[in-house]
Design a protein around this motif. Sequence first.
Motif, short mmCIF file in Angstrom:
data_model
loop_
_atom_site.label_atom_id
_atom_site.label_comp_id
_atom_site.label_asym_id
_atom_site.label_seq_id
_atom_site.Cartn_x
_atom_site.Cartn_y
_atom_site.Cartn_z
N ALA A 170 0.83 -1.21 0.00
CA ALA A 170 0.00 0.00 0.00
C ALA A 170 0.87 1.25 0.00
CB ALA A 170 -0.92 0.00 1.22
N ARG A 171 1.98 1.21 0.74
CA ARG A 171 2.86 2.39 0.83
C ARG A 171 3.64 2.60 -0.47
NH1 ARG A 171 5.92 0.92 4.82
NH2 ARG A 171 7.92 0.63 3.77
N ASP A 174 0.47 1.90 -3.57
CA ASP A 174 -0.93 2.27 -3.33
C ASP A 174 -1.86 1.11 -3.69
OD1 ASP A 174 -2.93 3.95 -2.40
OD2 ASP A 174 -3.32 4.81 -4.39
#
Length: 622
Positions: A170-171, A174
């Motif tokens: 996610a970091r 995304d």
Amino acid sequence: MLVVFGIILLALVLFVTEWLPIDVTAILVMVLLMVLGADGVVNFTEISTAEGTSGFSNSATITVLAMLILSSGISQTGVVQIIGRKMSAFAGDDLDKQLLATIGVSGPISGFINNTPVVAILVPVVSDIAHKGKTSPSKLLIPLSYASMFGGMLTLIGTSTNILASDVSARLLDHPFSMFEFTQLGIIVLLVGSLYLMTVGHRLLPERVPVEEDYVQEYAIEEYLTEVVVDDDSPIIGTTVAEAIDHVEFDADIIQVVRDDEEFIEPIGQKTIRAGDLLRLRADRGTVQQLVDRETLTLSGSPETDDDLEPDEAPDRTLVEVVVPRGSFLVGESLESSTFRQRYDATVLAFRSRGETVREDMDERRIRVGDTLLVQAAPDSIDRLSQNDDFIVAHEPEEPDYRSEKIPHAVAIMAGVVGFVAVPWGAVGAALAGATGVAAFEAMSALSLPILVTALAGVVAMVATGVLKPTEIYDAVEWDVIFLLAGIIPLGMALEQTGGADLLGSLVAATGAYLPIIGVLWVFYLATGLITGVISNNASVVLMLPVAVETADQIGANPFAFVLAVTFAASTAFLTPVGYQTNLFVYGPGGYKFMDFVRVGAPLQLLLSVVTVLGIAFFWGL
């Protein structure tokens, strides 16, 4: 960048050597990153204090914490154990059925309950299946651990590694994982891996533990067990068992007292010794001779089997194996410093540590995760051990204390935790709005419940419904895993921020000149698997994912494909007993040697590397 590489090297050395517990190593890494960071002495690592401590508030850390509590709630109901007993009835004494039952239960269940507690729950169940079915536990326990890893890849919550990888993805991209993001490939891995274990794997496993289970012979402690008779003029007459032998001077224990044909086992510490008593000792021959010379004792003989150590009138076991899991108060302690004997009125006759059987000078040896103690104790003490999360007793208690009436509540709560994340609320809202014309349903399209929220809600629900008691939620958390995550997450951030991931990515990307994209992807899978074999699976994900994403960017590949390859490789670490915690749980009870994991795990790792990489290319593209 060089400073960060130095910290990574230090962490790897400490992980491999275990000079410090892994959670303490992770905290040391966090401290070094902050001391050498933006708010520290010099700005070498570019990590601020807020970033250095961000691992504690990271969604992956909190989600893993909540999932450990939920898994504990499930185990308290006994539902997994009940399923295990049913599989025992199905398996009988047929090895193929025993393997099928072991894999068929541990694999699917591990997709919805964290696979580490699943193995902890099933070790005693599978050991009993082997014992009753006249099969060596060595044939079933490695398959149990491996199958739980296959199952862990069925869903997002199957293993803490998946949750951590989702957060990193996610970091970086995304793109967090959905609940069933890779279930289709997970099913293929489960089927292929299970077929391997059923056909090839179990044939590569030796029968380390004898089929006819006898701990005295299995641990080769016959020469360390001796019987002596107390003479009429012995100076130890009138003393208690606890006082009779100086433990500082002699490495010996009185494990039984026989008087007038009546056998006394623990607790015997306060029993007064009389003339004519027969004492059963745990000591080597030299120590016994010293005791005979000094204490006026007469040698009588040696117990040769379990039956010699278990009183005829004892209704339950008095000899059991006890596995030390992560989070146990025994980890890092010695038998002397932990006061284990006094707490549980138990005597340790021998123990296994990383494949070595220890029979002498046990009091001073530091106990590590996965060590297996051969314990003699009274039945009620063994029951207390089995009910304590600090231990995994390798046999089920005769009358287990489960909250079976809470099974419907626990199953419903877990279904809710998974279901609310898996439901596509946007599509449901749009369909209802279109069918009913009610505009309010359109608001559902914006609804998104992350696993963090549903897992924490599930914890509240388990306490509210009585599945768990409030005080049990703290005991359910494996705090060393939480501290490991909190300490190692900033290391991945530092690797990204200093350009270290970019540099390593460039080096690996150079192989793209000689290999196709799928070949580079395969290299990443193998490299992650090898690294996970010597450090923890969570640490390998944090270190490898940034490098994998950078490599994919530089060779023009799909970075999410590389994220999945690293995640699968880290979550299926078969090569060594120390790379994955479930392997440590079965190491001692199976009597395995280090090379047993290599012999069975290496072909499996190679097979699944091909299956997984081809599956990623097919489902997600390169």
